[in-house]
Motif scaffolding. Structure first.
Motif, PDB file in Angstrom:
ATOM      1  N   MET A   1      33.494  30.485  41.726  1.00 21.76           N
ATOM      2  CA  MET A   1      34.129  31.783  41.981  1.00 21.76           C
ATOM      3  C   MET A   1      33.468  32.465  43.178  1.00 21.76           C
ATOM      4  SD  MET A   1      34.814  34.877  39.286  1.00 21.76           S
ATOM      5  CE  MET A   1      35.647  36.363  39.825  1.00 21.76           C
ATOM      6  N   ARG A   2      34.271  33.043  44.051  1.00 21.61           N
ATOM      7  CA  ARG A   2      33.747  33.668  45.260  1.00 21.61           C
ATOM      8  C   ARG A   2      32.987  34.953  44.942  1.00 21.61           C
ATOM      9  NH1 ARG A   2      38.614  34.283  49.371  1.00 21.61           N
ATOM     10  NH2 ARG A   2      36.928  34.896  50.804  1.00 21.61           N
ATOM     11  N   LYS A   3      31.881  35.118  45.644  1.00 21.32           N
ATOM     12  CA  LYS A   3      31.093  36.347  45.539  1.00 21.32           C
ATOM     13  C   LYS A   3      31.319  37.122  46.833  1.00 21.32           C
ATOM     14  CE  LYS A   3      26.456  37.916  44.276  1.00 21.32           C
ATOM     15  NZ  LYS A   3      25.058  37.474  44.026  1.00 21.32           N
ATOM     16  N   ILE A   4      32.083  38.207  46.731  1.00 24.28           N
ATOM     17  CA  ILE A   4      32.566  38.921  47.907  1.00 24.28           C
ATOM     18  C   ILE A   4      31.905  40.289  48.065  1.00 24.28           C
ATOM     19  CG2 ILE A   4      34.609  39.891  49.022  1.00 24.28           C
ATOM     20  CD1 ILE A   4      34.765  36.923  48.881  1.00 24.28           C
ATOM     21  N   THR A   5      31.601  40.631  49.301  1.00 16.81           N
ATOM     22  CA  THR A   5      31.183  41.991  49.617  1.00 16.81           C
ATOM     23  C   THR A   5      32.113  42.529  50.694  1.00 16.81           C
ATOM     24  OG1 THR A   5      29.279  43.408  50.140  1.00 16.81           O
ATOM     25  CG2 THR A   5      29.560  41.416  51.476  1.00 16.81           C
ATOM     26  N   GLN A   6      32.149  43.836  50.849  1.00 23.28           N
ATOM     27  CA  GLN A   6      33.057  44.464  51.811  1.00 23.28           C
ATOM     28  C   GLN A   6      32.247  45.164  52.910  1.00 23.28           C
ATOM     29  OE1 GLN A   6      36.581  44.668  51.497  1.00 23.28           O
ATOM     30  NE2 GLN A   6      36.677  43.535  49.581  1.00 23.28           N
ATOM     31  N   VAL A   7      32.668  44.939  54.142  1.00 24.19           N
ATOM     32  CA  VAL A   7      32.091  45.655  55.278  1.00 24.19           C
ATOM     33  C   VAL A   7      33.255  46.296  56.029  1.00 24.19           C
ATOM     34  CG1 VAL A   7      30.829  45.482  57.453  1.00 24.19           C
ATOM     35  CG2 VAL A   7      30.101  44.123  55.479  1.00 24.19           C
ATOM     36  N   LEU A   8      33.377  47.615  55.893  1.00 21.55           N
ATOM     37  CA  LEU A   8      34.502  48.354  56.484  1.00 21.55           C
ATOM     38  C   LEU A   8      35.838  47.726  56.085  1.00 21.55           C
ATOM     39  CD1 LEU A   8      33.126  49.181  60.054  1.00 21.55           C
ATOM     40  CD2 LEU A   8      33.069  50.591  57.990  1.00 21.55           C
ATOM     41  N   ASN A   9      35.928  47.410  54.787  1.00 19.90           N
ATOM     42  CA  ASN A   9      37.141  46.861  54.166  1.00 19.90           C
ATOM     43  C   ASN A   9      37.438  45.406  54.513  1.00 19.90           C
ATOM     44  OD1 ASN A   9      37.858  49.272  52.747  1.00 19.90           O
ATOM     45  ND2 ASN A   9      38.632  50.117  54.676  1.00 19.90           N
ATOM     46  N   VAL A  10      36.573  44.782  55.291  1.00 18.18           N
ATOM     47  CA  VAL A  10      36.722  43.355  55.569  1.00 18.18           C
ATOM     48  C   VAL A  10      35.888  42.588  54.547  1.00 18.18           C
ATOM     49  CG1 VAL A  10      36.296  41.490  57.216  1.00 18.18           C
ATOM     50  CG2 VAL A  10      37.127  43.705  58.025  1.00 18.18           C
ATOM     51  N   PRO A  11      36.492  41.653  53.810  1.00 19.90           N
ATOM     52  CA  PRO A  11      35.751  40.900  52.797  1.00 19.90           C
ATOM     53  C   PRO A  11      34.904  39.796  53.423  1.00 19.90           C
ATOM     54  CG  PRO A  11      37.990  40.105  52.887  1.00 19.90           C
ATOM     55  CD  PRO A  11      37.909  41.255  53.875  1.00 19.90           C
ATOM     56  N   PHE A  12      33.687  39.645  52.947  1.00 21.69           N
ATOM     57  CA  PHE A  12      32.811  38.562  53.392  1.00 21.69           C
ATOM     58  C   PHE A  12      32.266  37.817  52.183  1.00 21.69           C
ATOM     59  CE2 PHE A  12      32.771  41.176  57.183  1.00 21.69           C
ATOM     60  CZ  PHE A  12      32.705  40.248  58.216  1.00 21.69           C
ATOM     61  N   ASP A  13      32.202  36.501  52.304  1.00 21.98           N
ATOM     62  CA  ASP A  13      31.603  35.690  51.249  1.00 21.98           C
ATOM     63  C   ASP A  13      30.085  35.725  51.383  1.00 21.98           C
ATOM     64  OD1 ASP A  13      33.823  33.766  49.800  1.00 21.98           O
ATOM     65  OD2 ASP A  13      34.425  34.350  51.829  1.00 21.98           O
ATOM     66  N   ALA A  14      29.421  36.091  50.306  1.00 30.59           N
ATOM     67  CA  ALA A  14      27.954  36.161  50.302  1.00 30.59           C
ATOM     68  C   ALA A  14      27.401  34.760  50.070  1.00 30.59           C
ATOM     69  CB  ALA A  14      27.474  37.126  49.236  1.00 30.59           C
ATOM     70  N   VAL A  15      27.347  33.969  51.142  1.00 34.64           N
ATOM     71  CA  VAL A  15      26.891  32.580  51.053  1.00 34.64           C
ATOM     72  C   VAL A  15      25.860  32.292  52.127  1.00 34.64           C
ATOM     73  CG1 VAL A  15      29.016  31.698  50.023  1.00 34.64           C
ATOM     74  CG2 VAL A  15      28.813  31.811  52.520  1.00 34.64           C
ATOM     75  N   THR A  16      25.011  31.321  51.855  1.00 38.54           N
ATOM     76  CA  THR A  16      24.115  30.798  52.876  1.00 38.54           C
ATOM     77  C   THR A  16      24.878  29.750  53.683  1.00 38.54           C
ATOM     78  OG1 THR A  16      23.344  29.005  51.446  1.00 38.54           O
ATOM     79  CG2 THR A  16      22.130  31.099  51.331  1.00 38.54           C
ATOM     80  N   MET A  17      24.276  29.256  54.739  1.00 39.96           N
ATOM     81  CA  MET A  17      24.922  28.214  55.526  1.00 39.96           C
ATOM     82  C   MET A  17      25.183  26.983  54.663  1.00 39.96           C
ATOM     83  SD  MET A  17      26.216  27.146  58.349  1.00 39.96           S
ATOM     84  CE  MET A  17      25.646  28.246  59.656  1.00 39.96           C
ATOM     85  N   LYS A  18      24.195  26.580  53.870  1.00 31.02           N
ATOM     86  CA  LYS A  18      24.371  25.404  53.015  1.00 31.02           C
ATOM     87  C   LYS A  18      25.500  25.613  52.020  1.00 31.02           C
ATOM     88  CE  LYS A  18      19.648  23.577  53.207  1.00 31.02           C
ATOM     89  NZ  LYS A  18      18.432  23.221  52.412  1.00 31.02           N
ATOM     90  N   GLU A  19      25.584  26.811  51.454  1.00 27.32           N
ATOM     91  CA  GLU A  19      26.648  27.110  50.497  1.00 27.32           C
ATOM     92  C   GLU A  19      28.011  27.123  51.176  1.00 27.32           C
ATOM     93  OE1 GLU A  19      23.997  29.881  47.408  1.00 27.32           O
ATOM     94  OE2 GLU A  19      25.083  30.797  49.083  1.00 27.32           O
ATOM     95  N   ALA A  20      28.057  27.596  52.425  1.00 26.42           N
ATOM     96  CA  ALA A  20      29.317  27.620  53.169  1.00 26.42           C
ATOM     97  C   ALA A  20      29.816  26.199  53.418  1.00 26.42           C
ATOM     98  CB  ALA A  20      29.129  28.351  54.494  1.00 26.42           C
ATOM     99  N   VAL A  21      28.908  25.294  53.769  1.00 31.18           N
ATOM    100  CA  VAL A  21      29.282  23.895  54.001  1.00 31.18           C
ATOM    101  C   VAL A  21      29.827  23.281  52.712  1.00 31.18           C
ATOM    102  CG1 VAL A  21      28.401  21.590  54.543  1.00 31.18           C
ATOM    103  CG2 VAL A  21      27.693  23.561  55.921  1.00 31.18           C
ATOM    104  N   VAL A  22      29.162  23.551  51.604  1.00 33.98           N
ATOM    105  CA  VAL A  22      29.629  23.050  50.304  1.00 33.98           C
ATOM    106  C   VAL A  22      31.018  23.590  49.995  1.00 33.98           C
ATOM    107  CG1 VAL A  22      29.246  23.151  47.803  1.00 33.98           C
ATOM    108  CG2 VAL A  22      27.335  22.679  49.334  1.00 33.98           C
ATOM    109  N   MET A  23      31.229  24.862  50.294  1.00 32.16           N
ATOM    110  CA  MET A  23      32.520  25.490  50.041  1.00 32.16           C
ATOM    111  C   MET A  23      33.626  24.832  50.864  1.00 32.16           C
ATOM    112  SD  MET A  23      32.899  29.580  49.691  1.00 32.16           S
ATOM    113  CE  MET A  23      34.463  30.322  49.165  1.00 32.16           C
TER     114      MET A  23
END
Length: 243
Positions: A1-23
């Motif tokens: 399940m995605r772990k999301i945070t918002q920066v000025l209403n833009v959603p970002f996935d709270a992932v490390t580089m390694k986690e992003a590659v896995v995703m």
């Protein structure tokens, strides 16, 4: 399940580089087409006035922070971003991970000849890397149909689109279902770096999140674009005070 945070209403996935590659690897094994965005503070600010861009960012399958300013801004959210996940570095990690597999890439974007040189250099850097097609980013409506047809015919696992933001994000969103690629990623000017036409900031600048400052030193004409950075910071702080 995605772990999301918002920066000025833009959603970002709270992932490390390694986690992003896995995703990304998980998306490759999932049915359908998927797309990934890599916004920096400039793009976040652009999305404040461009509703179409904001909508595209909010519908992406993964959004990673290509800018230390976005990571900084997340400290005012309930979920903080773990680290900067630059689009260029993400693609390099994917090349390294997938070079010895059957996964394929297509390079689309840049000036004539740039994607071709980028592909040549990346295949030399990552033996076994399978790049099935390239095309520059200069096209009219007629040529665009041929490009889409070519990409669909070759059906790459990952399509890298370097048309510059926000054009590339909108182009991917509008054409994703026609392309046949499993995952499409907007990579900005990454092909120029891969081709050796543009140098990345030295490691110390990268480590301390000062690539923007290095670009300003080496490309003073970018100062107008750089003015968005303090505006971004001011907007983040102003929004925080309203809460």
């Amino acid at each position: 399940m995605r772990k999301i945070t918002q920066v000025l209403n833009v959603p970002f996935d709270a992932v490390t580089m390694k986690e992003a590659v896995v995703m990304v690897k998980l998306l490759l094994e999932t049915g359908g087409q998927h797309f990934i965005c890599t916004p920096n503070p400039e793009i976040v600010m652009e999305a404040q006035k461009d509703k179409e861009l904001m909508s595209v960012l909010r519908e992406a399958d993964m959004v990673v922070p290509d800018g230390i300013g976005v990571v900084w801004a997340s400290k005012y959210s309930s979920i903080r971003l773990k680290e900067r996940v630059a689009g260029y570095d993400l693609t390099q990690n994917l090349f390294a991970e997938l070079a010895k597999t059957e996964k394929t890439f297509y390079f689309f974007g840049g000036a004539p000849g740039v994607a071709t040189e980028a592909a040549r250099r990346m295949q030399r850097k990552y033996p076994g890397l399978k790049i099935v097609g390239v095309h520059n980013g200069y096209f009219d409506a007629k040529e665009e149909k041929l490009i889409i047809r070519d990409i669909k015919k070759l059906s790459p696992s990952i399509l890298l689109v370097g048309l510059g933001a926000p054009k590339q994000e909108k182009w991917i969103y509008d054409n994703m279902r026609l392309l046949g690629a499993k995952v499409s990623i907007g990579v900005g000017g990454s092909f120029d770096v891969m081709a050796g036409n543009v140098k990345r900031a030295p490691k110390p600048f990268q480590k301390f999140g000062l690539e923007w400052f290095y670009r300003l030193l080496t490309q003073p004409t970018r100062w107008r674009r750089m003015m968005r950075l303090p505006i971004f910071a001011f907007t983040v702080l102003k929004t925080r005070k309203r809460r």
